[in-house]
Design a protein around this motif. Structure first.
Motif, short mmCIF file in Angstrom:
data_model
loop_
_atom_site.label_atom_id
_atom_site.label_comp_id
_atom_site.label_asym_id
_atom_site.label_seq_id
_atom_site.Cartn_x
_atom_site.Cartn_y
_atom_site.Cartn_z
N VAL A 5 14.80 -46.49 -21.10
CA VAL A 5 14.25 -45.56 -20.12
C VAL A 5 14.17 -44.19 -20.77
CG1 VAL A 5 15.17 -46.84 -18.15
CG2 VAL A 5 16.52 -44.98 -19.15
N ARG A 6 13.45 -43.28 -20.11
CA ARG A 6 13.37 -41.91 -20.62
C ARG A 6 14.13 -40.97 -19.70
NH1 ARG A 6 7.16 -40.39 -21.93
NH2 ARG A 6 7.35 -39.72 -19.78
N LYS A 7 14.84 -40.04 -20.33
CA LYS A 7 15.41 -38.92 -19.59
C LYS A 7 14.55 -37.70 -19.91
CE LYS A 7 19.68 -36.36 -18.77
NZ LYS A 7 21.13 -36.23 -19.13
N ALA A 8 14.00 -37.08 -18.90
CA ALA A 8 12.99 -36.04 -19.11
C ALA A 8 13.42 -34.71 -18.53
CB ALA A 8 11.66 -36.46 -18.49
N LYS A 9 12.90 -33.65 -19.14
CA LYS A 9 13.09 -32.30 -18.62
C LYS A 9 11.72 -31.64 -18.52
CE LYS A 9 15.53 -27.92 -19.47
NZ LYS A 9 16.44 -27.19 -20.39
N TYR A 10 11.43 -31.02 -17.38
CA TYR A 10 10.13 -30.40 -17.14
C TYR A 10 10.30 -28.93 -16.75
CZ TYR A 10 8.24 -35.13 -16.97
OH TYR A 10 7.88 -36.42 -17.29
N SER A 11 9.26 -28.16 -17.03
CA SER A 11 9.20 -26.79 -16.54
C SER A 11 8.99 -26.81 -15.04
CB SER A 11 8.04 -26.05 -17.22
OG SER A 11 7.72 -24.86 -16.53
N ARG A 12 9.81 -26.11 -14.30
CA ARG A 12 9.67 -26.09 -12.84
C ARG A 12 8.37 -25.43 -12.39
NH1 ARG A 12 15.67 -24.43 -10.47
NH2 ARG A 12 16.80 -26.24 -11.30
N ARG A 13 7.92 -24.48 -13.17
CA ARG A 13 6.73 -23.72 -12.76
C ARG A 13 5.44 -24.48 -13.01
NH1 ARG A 13 3.20 -20.36 -15.31
NH2 ARG A 13 4.32 -20.61 -17.27
N ALA A 14 5.33 -25.18 -14.15
CA ALA A 14 4.05 -25.75 -14.54
C ALA A 14 4.07 -27.26 -14.72
CB ALA A 14 3.57 -25.09 -15.83
N ASP A 15 5.21 -27.92 -14.43
CA ASP A 15 5.35 -29.37 -14.66
C ASP A 15 5.10 -29.74 -16.12
OD1 ASP A 15 6.01 -30.00 -12.05
OD2 ASP A 15 3.92 -30.20 -11.45
N GLU A 16 5.27 -28.79 -17.01
CA GLU A 16 5.09 -29.07 -18.44
C GLU A 16 6.31 -29.80 -18.97
OE1 GLU A 16 4.88 -26.59 -22.65
OE2 GLU A 16 4.46 -25.57 -20.76
N PRO A 17 6.12 -30.94 -19.65
CA PRO A 17 7.28 -31.63 -20.23
C PRO A 17 7.88 -30.82 -21.37
CG PRO A 17 5.24 -32.68 -20.95
CD PRO A 17 4.86 -31.64 -19.93
N LEU A 18 9.18 -30.64 -21.34
CA LEU A 18 9.87 -29.86 -22.35
C LEU A 18 10.65 -30.74 -23.32
CD1 LEU A 18 11.31 -27.04 -20.05
CD2 LEU A 18 9.19 -27.00 -21.38
N LYS A 19 11.10 -31.90 -22.84
CA LYS A 19 11.95 -32.73 -23.67
C LYS A 19 11.99 -34.14 -23.10
CE LYS A 19 16.86 -33.03 -25.01
NZ LYS A 19 18.16 -32.36 -24.93
#
Length: 346
Positions: A5-19
């Motif tokens: 599975v993937r553990k993901a982190k996104y920018s709250r403002r733009a839904d941009e994937p960060l990691k």
């Protein structure tokens, strides 16, 4: 067996994937129809924003309290006796949800799914979903977006007594009607809203969706954003300000102008041909090619440059971060860090 599975982190403002970080869940079973993989209370479910992407394994998730789970391009999954803060399902088929409590339930382009004996407490958003069935469910708030694109959804013995329908009860009734014989459409993000554009094709490698701006007479499409896309899509003749592709695969652009910025991040199998791009910014891409194009400025996302098979400062699963290829392209300005992240051919 172990399920990735993937553990993901996104920018709250733009839904941009960060990691993205790849994790494994130990479970019983082999993932077949006869012996499904079972992720139960004995299996340790990781914390955070967990995603199951492009999975056709037979999986049963049961007896878990999960903060946020995303299913994307998945099928053959049963969710039973679980509690979610948020359950997001996109481009899924044949998912079964039983005896589950969700605060937020968001469905996008799901088909032939079944939900029964379940409660959605805060909000259920449904977009472009068809042939789904809901039995003995309770909904507190039911949101439908572009209801004309959702059809043949059946509700049996469901409790809507405290429900707020948005935009209206009439829109809710529309999503239960028989499928319309209408022209095929594809969903793109334009100025932070979803817009349906006419297209041909079926979204496969052999028969991609083809979207020609010359045929979009009533739409002034100046921005295109795709997140999580796995369909094969061919865009032609667009005059854009912004192109934003995040965690997106299988996109072709031809004869396009991007007058502000083109953003590519966590992308796979991207081809841009005969384009003008004012600024290109990219990172964590694989199999990405730009041909016969003019680019004014090239930059990379800080920390997302290739370094062998891994990326600097970013925990990524194997296979991302290859240099992009420029063939028969010209550019006027390039950041020093971006030089090592491109291969040039003439």
């Amino acid at each position: 067996m172990k399920i990735k599975v993937r553990k993901a982190k996104y920018s709250r403002r733009a839904d941009e994937p960060l990691k993205f970080e790849e994790l494994e869940i130990e479970c019983s079973g082999s993932g077949t129809k006869e012996e499904p993989a079972i992720i139960d209370s004995i299996s340790k479910f990781p914390e955070g924003n967990i995603e199951i992407i492009e999975s056709d394994l037979y999986i049963i998730i049961t007896n878990h309290n999960i903060k946020l789970l995303t299913l994307n391009y998945a099928k053959n999954i049963i969710i039973r006796n679980c509690k979610f803060n948020s359950l997001l399902m996109m481009d899924c088929e044949g998912i079964i949800i039983e005896n589950t409590h969700s605060s937020f339930l968001k469905w996008f382009n799901n088909h032939k799914c079944l939900m029964k004996d379940s409660v959605t407490e805060e909000q259920f958003r449904l977009y472009k979903c068809s042939n789904n069935k809901f039995i003995n469910c309770e909904f507190w708030n039911f949101f439908t977006i572009a209801e004309k694109h959702s059809r043949e959804n059946k509700f049996e013995n469901c409790d809507f007594s405290g429900t707020i329908f948005n935009p209206s009860i009439e829109a809710f009734e529309q999503i239960k009607k028989p499928t319309l014989n209408s022209r095929s459409t594809y969903s793109i993000n334009i100025r932070s809203s979803i817009v349906e554009v006419n297209c041909i094709g079926s979204g496969t490698k052999e028969n991609p969706y083809v979207i020609d701006n010359n045929s979009l007479k009533d739409l002034d499409v100046r921005e295109i954003g795709l997140l999580f896309n796995r369909d094969y899509v061919f865009f032609k003749n667009f005059d854009l300000k912004l192109l934003k592709l995040y965690d997106t695969h299988h996109i072709n652009l031809e004869n396009c102008k991007i007058s502000k910025i083109c953003l590519l991040k966590f992308c796979v199998d991207i081809t841009i041909n005969f384009a003008f791009i004012k600024k290109l910014k990219f990172g964590a891409c694989q199999d990405t090619n730009i041909l016969n194009s003019e680019i004014k400025e090239i930059d990379t996302y800080k920390g997302y440059m290739p370094e062998g098979s891994k990326l600097k400062k970013v925990e990524m699963y194997h296979g991302y971060g290859e240099p992009i290829e420029l063939r028969n392209c010209t550019y006027k300005k390039i950041k020093k860090e971006a030089l090592q992240a491109i291969n040039q051919f003439h």
